[in-house]
Design a protein around this motif. Structure first.
Motif, PDB file in Angstrom:
ATOM      1  N   THR A  66      18.603  10.745  -9.855  1.00 18.17           N
ATOM      2  CA  THR A  66      19.086   9.406 -10.169  1.00 18.17           C
ATOM      3  C   THR A  66      18.892   9.096 -11.646  1.00 18.17           C
ATOM      4  N   GLY A  67      19.966   8.693 -12.282  1.00 18.54           N
ATOM      5  CA  GLY A  67      19.897   8.303 -13.683  1.00 18.54           C
ATOM      6  C   GLY A  67      19.902   9.447 -14.664  1.00 18.54           C
ATOM      7  N   ILE A  68      19.956  10.699 -14.193  1.00 21.30           N
ATOM      8  CA  ILE A  68      19.892  11.833 -15.105  1.00 21.30           C
ATOM      9  C   ILE A  68      21.269  12.146 -15.695  1.00 21.30           C
ATOM     10  N   VAL A  69      22.302  12.122 -14.857  1.00 18.83           N
ATOM     11  CA  VAL A  69      23.645  12.452 -15.322  1.00 18.83           C
ATOM     12  C   VAL A  69      24.251  11.244 -16.021  1.00 18.83           C
ATOM     13  N   GLY A  70      24.809  11.465 -17.195  1.00 15.39           N
ATOM     14  CA  GLY A  70      25.459  10.394 -17.944  1.00 15.39           C
ATOM     15  C   GLY A  70      26.743  10.882 -18.571  1.00 15.39           C
ATOM     16  N   GLN A  71      27.523   9.946 -19.065  1.00 16.69           N
ATOM     17  CA  GLN A  71      28.814  10.286 -19.675  1.00 16.69           C
ATOM     18  C   GLN A  71      28.611  10.778 -21.099  1.00 16.69           C
ATOM     19  N   HIS A  72      29.195  11.926 -21.394  1.00 10.67           N
ATOM     20  CA  HIS A  72      29.116  12.510 -22.723  1.00 10.67           C
ATOM     21  C   HIS A  72      30.278  12.044 -23.591  1.00 10.67           C
ATOM     22  N   SER A  73      31.495  12.081 -23.041  1.00 12.12           N
ATOM     23  CA  SER A  73      32.677  11.626 -23.760  1.00 12.12           C
ATOM     24  C   SER A  73      33.803  11.438 -22.758  1.00 12.12           C
ATOM     25  N   SER A  74      34.926  10.920 -23.230  1.00 13.47           N
ATOM     26  CA  SER A  74      36.080  10.707 -22.359  1.00 13.47           C
ATOM     27  C   SER A  74      37.353  10.829 -23.169  1.00 13.47           C
ATOM     28  N   CYS A  75      38.471  10.918 -22.469  1.00 15.96           N
ATOM     29  CA  CYS A  75      39.771  11.046 -23.132  1.00 15.96           C
ATOM     30  C   CYS A  75      40.845  10.500 -22.195  1.00 15.96           C
ATOM     31  N   CYS A  99      43.747  16.501 -24.079  1.00 13.14           N
ATOM     32  CA  CYS A  99      42.386  16.151 -23.657  1.00 13.14           C
ATOM     33  C   CYS A  99      41.558  17.396 -23.354  1.00 13.14           C
ATOM     34  N   LEU A 100      42.182  18.429 -22.794  1.00 13.31           N
ATOM     35  CA  LEU A 100      41.445  19.662 -22.524  1.00 13.31           C
ATOM     36  C   LEU A 100      41.008  20.332 -23.829  1.00 13.31           C
ATOM     37  N   ASP A 101      41.837  20.242 -24.844  1.00 14.46           N
ATOM     38  CA  ASP A 101      41.447  20.777 -26.157  1.00 14.46           C
ATOM     39  C   ASP A 101      40.251  19.995 -26.714  1.00 14.46           C
ATOM     40  N   GLN A 102      40.228  18.701 -26.451  1.00 13.65           N
ATOM     41  CA  GLN A 102      39.055  17.914 -26.871  1.00 13.65           C
ATOM     42  C   GLN A 102      37.806  18.384 -26.132  1.00 13.65           C
ATOM     43  N   ALA A 103      37.963  18.713 -24.845  1.00 15.26           N
ATOM     44  CA  ALA A 103      36.822  19.199 -24.069  1.00 15.26           C
ATOM     45  C   ALA A 103      36.266  20.490 -24.659  1.00 15.26           C
TER      46      ALA A 103
END
Length: 418
Positions: A66-75, A99-103
């Motif tokens: 709980t609370g460990i996973v967080g958002q790194h980025s989005s597109c 967006c995949l290239d951004q990943a």
């Protein structure tokens, strides 16, 4: 005599260095955990009106606690949802490339191969699959072909049911707000969960209401047994596939079977954007259902020029705010049967911390729940007091060597000086 002593200096220094090395090896050490590296996961939310990519991260030496996973980025993918490419399936795959290239840039290269990649399609593709199954299959095949060309661990593209969409949104909201049982590293400790929040999601072609049912639902198919972090939940979820109008909408909402709503709720996606527009751009109070209804009437009675003047930054979404606001008000009061007391316990929220609330994170958590944690990196370390003692020992050896060198460099006194 002095010359003889000086001649013994090099072996004496070597002996001292050897002795220091032996002492160093004999000093007790302990294992110290190194700072953990990060793991990543990617989810493509292929909605009816657009596709969004979310990249999540978590410490590699922990399970999805709980609370460990967080958002790194989005597109946000340009163009419409993948269902809009029914007549041009290859365009659906090509639309994801930017967006995949951004990943590729956002996820460290050494983590690419171990990063799971998922695509989940929602109401737009559910509708396409109902009306044209062949076109739906072609679109999924096209996006799969594109996704498999990237070095990530692609885990498949699938169409989510409305029930899945609702449950995963509920998981995301309660995970981010730490409402589940929380197990520590290696399961050595836990703390009881808080009461869970109900979740309300509204997208371009569907809406979901999900909460823990205090009493059995009238429709048994709406109940979902769910086990998370060792805890069993009985979750009620209901999904409307598409919007209706006038009497059709009222009949649709009146037909919904659900237990009475109770407790706190979080409303996100278009629920948040609609209410936020009423509050900020229009400056209207929406703290009660009565105020929400009045705000809808006000918005829908505005002329086009008045709307443009009050919300110049709304862009292409501006024409939709009246019908969507009307739908939200009818859905909450007639469909989900919120009274004034229940409505006062609804929070309209886009994010929890830095992470967007929606079904994508809950979907990834469900699918990666069994991925084992990486063992923590260990290194040898010496207690600080022992390190200081060794430092003083080596300093003393260096000082002794310096003294001997200075004595050797001092010229001997001649007999005439006596």
């Amino acid at each position: 005599m002095a010359g003889k002593l000086l001649s013994l200096l090099p072996p004496a220094l070597l002996a001292a260095a050897g002795l220091a090395g032996l002492l160093l090896l004999c000093v007790p050490t302990r294992d110290v955990r190194e700072p953990p590296t990060l793991k990543y996961g990617i989810v493509l939310d292929a909605g009816s009106s657009h596709t969004s990519m979310f990249i999540y991260k978590w410490p590699a030496d922990k399970e999805n606690d709980t609370g460990i996973v967080g958002q790194h980025s989005s597109c946000d993918v340009r163009g419409g949802g993948i269902s809009s490419y029914a007549d041009n399936p290859s365009g659906a795959g090509q639309s994801l490339v930017e967006c995949l290239d951004q990943a590729l840039r956002d996820v460290p290269r050494e983590r690419h191969a171990g990063t799971p990649l998922y695509l989940g399609a929602t109401a737009g593709m559910r509708l396409l699959n109902l009306t044209n199954p062949g076109a739906s299959a072609n679109v999924l095949a096209a996006v799969t072909q594109t996704l498999t060309q990237y070095p990530f661990d692609f885990r498949g593209a699938r169409i989510l049911s409305g029930q899945d969409e609702g449950v995963f949104g509920w998981v995301t909201a309660n995970y981010l707000l730490e409402n589940f049982i929380k197990y520590g590293w290696a399961g050595r400790w836990f703390r009881p969960r808080k009461g869970t929040l109900g979740a309300m999601d509204l997208g371009g072609a569907s809406t979901q209401l999900t909460f823990e049912a205090a009493s059995p639902a009238e429709d048994p198919a709406s109940e979902v047994p769910l086990r998370l972090y060792g805890q069993q939940y009985r979750v009620y979820t209901h999904s409307f596939l598409c919007y209706g109008r006038d009497q059709v909408l009222q009949r649709l909402l009146a037909s919904a079977l659900q237990p009475p709503v109770a407790g706190d709720f979080i409303a996100f996606s278009a629920f948040f954007y609609t209410v936020d527009f009423l509050r900020t751009a229009m400056g209207l109070p929406v703290a009660t259902l009565q105020q929400l209804e009045a705000a809808v009437v006000t918005v829908c009675n505005q002329t086009w020029s008045e709307l443009q003047a009050r919300a110049p930054g709304a862009g292409a979404r501006l024409p939709n705010y009246c019908p969507v606001a009307m739908f939200v008000q009818q859905l909450l009061s007639r469909g989900y049967r919120f009274d004034e007391h229940a409505f006062s316990r609804v929070t309209f929220q886009k994010k929890a911390g830095d992470t967007a609330v929606g079904w994508a994170l809950g979907y990834m958590l469900n699918l990666t729940n069994m991925i084992p944690a990486d063992p923590p990196g260990l290194r040898k370390a010496t207690d600080f007091s022992s390190w200081v003692a060794l430092l003083l020992l080596f300093a003393a050896l260096l000082l002794a060597a310096l003294v001997l060198l200075l004595r050797r460099a001092r010229p001997a006194k001649s007999p005439s000086a006596i």
